[in-house]
Design a protein around this motif. Structure first.
Motif, PDB file in Angstrom:
ATOM      1  N   SER A   5       7.942 -81.214  -8.889  1.00  0.00           N
ATOM      2  CA  SER A   5       7.862 -79.767  -9.120  1.00  0.00           C
ATOM      3  C   SER A   5       8.901 -79.041  -8.265  1.00  0.00           C
ATOM      4  O   SER A   5       9.396 -79.606  -7.288  1.00  0.00           O
ATOM      5  CB  SER A   5       6.464 -79.228  -8.828  1.00  0.00           C
ATOM      6  N   PHE A  58       0.969 -78.981  -4.123  1.00  0.00           N
ATOM      7  CA  PHE A  58       1.986 -79.915  -3.605  1.00  0.00           C
ATOM      8  C   PHE A  58       1.421 -80.573  -2.336  1.00  0.00           C
ATOM      9  O   PHE A  58       1.563 -81.769  -2.118  1.00  0.00           O
ATOM     10  CB  PHE A  58       3.292 -79.232  -3.185  1.00  0.00           C
ATOM     11  N   GLN A  91       0.888 -84.622  -2.029  1.00  0.00           N
ATOM     12  CA  GLN A  91       1.896 -85.424  -1.321  1.00  0.00           C
ATOM     13  C   GLN A  91       1.298 -86.669  -0.656  1.00  0.00           C
ATOM     14  O   GLN A  91       1.989 -87.656  -0.450  1.00  0.00           O
ATOM     15  CB  GLN A  91       2.642 -84.577  -0.292  1.00  0.00           C
ATOM     16  N   CYS A 140       5.658 -88.121  -4.591  1.00  0.00           N
ATOM     17  CA  CYS A 140       5.991 -86.724  -4.938  1.00  0.00           C
ATOM     18  C   CYS A 140       7.447 -86.364  -4.674  1.00  0.00           C
ATOM     19  O   CYS A 140       7.993 -86.708  -3.617  1.00  0.00           O
ATOM     20  CB  CYS A 140       5.113 -85.784  -4.126  1.00  0.00           C
ATOM     21  N   PHE A 194       9.542 -82.855  -4.528  1.00  0.00           N
ATOM     22  CA  PHE A 194       9.496 -81.401  -4.575  1.00  0.00           C
ATOM     23  C   PHE A 194      10.885 -80.867  -4.227  1.00  0.00           C
ATOM     24  O   PHE A 194      11.519 -81.341  -3.278  1.00  0.00           O
ATOM     25  CB  PHE A 194       8.450 -80.864  -3.596  1.00  0.00           C
ATOM     26  N   TYR A 209       8.554 -74.017   2.491  1.00  0.00           N
ATOM     27  CA  TYR A 209       7.895 -75.268   2.053  1.00  0.00           C
ATOM     28  C   TYR A 209       7.318 -75.983   3.279  1.00  0.00           C
ATOM     29  O   TYR A 209       6.172 -76.438   3.289  1.00  0.00           O
ATOM     30  CB  TYR A 209       8.930 -76.210   1.426  1.00  0.00           C
ATOM     31  N   LEU A 233       4.388 -78.889   3.623  1.00  0.00           N
ATOM     32  CA  LEU A 233       5.024 -80.050   2.983  1.00  0.00           C
ATOM     33  C   LEU A 233       5.564 -80.960   4.077  1.00  0.00           C
ATOM     34  O   LEU A 233       6.216 -80.499   5.022  1.00  0.00           O
ATOM     35  CB  LEU A 233       6.153 -79.609   2.057  1.00  0.00           C
ATOM     36  N   CYS A 264       6.492 -86.828   1.318  1.00  0.00           N
ATOM     37  CA  CYS A 264       7.030 -86.534  -0.013  1.00  0.00           C
ATOM     38  C   CYS A 264       8.559 -86.519   0.073  1.00  0.00           C
ATOM     39  O   CYS A 264       9.110 -86.561   1.161  1.00  0.00           O
ATOM     40  CB  CYS A 264       6.521 -85.183  -0.511  1.00  0.00           C
ATOM     41  N   LEU A 284      11.624 -84.222  -0.381  1.00  0.00           N
ATOM     42  CA  LEU A 284      11.865 -82.778  -0.427  1.00  0.00           C
ATOM     43  C   LEU A 284      13.379 -82.559  -0.481  1.00  0.00           C
ATOM     44  O   LEU A 284      14.083 -82.937   0.454  1.00  0.00           O
ATOM     45  CB  LEU A 284      11.251 -82.203   0.863  1.00  0.00           C
TER      46      LEU A 284
END
Ligand code: TYM
Length: 333
Positions: free
Chosen positions: A8, A28, A32, A37, A39, A67, A72, A77, A79
């Motif tokens: 996403s 999110f 994660q 994931c 992002f 984020y 996050l 995840c 990123l």
């Protein structure tokens, strides 16, 4: 539970607002730790409105900061910044060759933009859902945590992925679906009485994650309500229901019920209701706001996160793109 691939992103158009957070980022954070994931910050997408280069860089940085402030975790995840992955525009170009003008012209977000910005109906705007499909299927995602406004784009992503598989007779892409843990996708309303919370309707329509308590109190005092209920037990009008919808997510259920009962008995005082909701928003957002200012100073952290994210995302994107190039018939001599 088997791990799925999740993708996403958010366009860098300034600060994130409560709609971005409750509609997308909140999920999110949960996902994660449960899935693979990806992002990202959708800076290619933001080019449809031709941002000035200095603003673009600051806006990308701001989303990265926010984020991280929302929770996050770049260790859990991947990123990254969309424009760090040239694989995405390559896949976008391939998908564009099989996207029909008619189906693109029928997309609600395109029709909407064509109406609101008639002097800038560019090809990027028309093919926006193709780029979004490329973002999603480049990692072979199956779930996409987004708000309600993105539902049609997900349908297009399935269409373009399936079409590529069919045209080249290869099962490269699985189908991606919009996701909110089995619940309806979320639409956070704006403060001006109708529509969704969105920056395009002005700053007074949104509560930003960085808004100070004073700013939140001021915006909430101006939030639109109605002239007051006159008949007991009637359904709230749209602007009042909108505020109840937000209260459902940031306040306790007891408080929500208290104000719903007051509404039903025609004794609600909107001033008190909005003040109370503002205080709950302040409490809800305070930990994020505090982290934003800490992380903003940490240039080294931001550089490191972007570099590692680019590496991890590129690895996954390269694998998919190799399959696509082979399927199409690009071979090296
Ligand atoms: P964008 O940048 O407009 O919004 C980012 C995310 O926030 C959600 N959102 C909301 N959810 C509920 N209520 C609201 N008022 C609200 N406002 C925004 C959006 O649904 C979205 O999940 N095209 C996308 C960005 C994008 C993307 C992607 C998303 C580009 N590529 C691939 C997912 C997968 C967009 O413009 O979102």
């Amino acid at each position: 539970m088997s791990k799925e691939i999740i993708v996403s992103g958010i366009r860098p158009t300034g600060n994130l607002h409560l709609g971005n957070y409750l509609g997308a980022v909140n999920n999110f954070i949960k996902m994660q730790y449960e899935h693979h994931c990806y992002f990202f910050i959708a800076d290619y997408h933001s080019l449809t409105t031709h941002p000035n280069p200095a603003d673009l860089h600051n806006n990308v940085k701001q989303v990265l900061v926010e984020y991280l402030a929302c929770g996050l975790d770049p260790e859990s995840c991947t990123l990254y910044i969309q424009s760090d992955l040239p694989q995405i525009p390559e896949l976008y170009m391939m998908l564009n060759m099989h996207a029909n003008l008619g189906e693109l012209e029928r997309v609600a977000s395109f029709k909407d933009k064509a109406r609101t910005q008639p002097n800038n109906i560019n090809a990027g705007l028309l093919t926006y859902p193709v780029l979004m499909a490329a973002d999603i299927i480049i990692h072979k995602a199956t779930k996409v945590p987004v708000g309600k406004d993105q539902e049609q784009h997900l349908e297009m992503a399935r269409t373009f992925g399936n079409r590529f598989n069919r045209v080249y007779q290869k099962e490269i892409f699985p189908e991606p679906f919009a996701f909110n843990y089995g619940n309806e996708l979320i639409k956070i309303p704006g403060l001006q009485g109708g529509g969704k919370m969105s920056k395009s309707d002005g700053d007074g329509n949104v509560i930003n994650l960085i808004d100070t308590p004073e700013v939140i109190r001021k915006k909430m005092s101006k939030a639109v309500t109605d002239a007051g209920a006159t008949e007991p037990n009637t359904l709230p009008t749209v602007p009042v229901q909108n505020l109840f919808d937000i209260m459902k997510l940031v306040s306790t259920q007891d408080k929500l019920k208290h104000y719903q009962d007051l509404y039903a008995s025609c004794s609600i005082r909107y001033g008190d209701f909005k003040k109370d909701l503002a205080e709950d928003m302040i409490v809800y957002l305070q930990p994020i706001r505090e982290k934003i200012s800490d992380i903003q100073q940490n240039e080294n952290l931001l550089k490191k996160v972007a570099r590692i994210g680019k590496e991890k995302a590129s690895e996954s994107a390269n694998k998919t793109l190799k399959e696509c190039r082979e399927a199409i018939g690009f071979r090296s001599f």
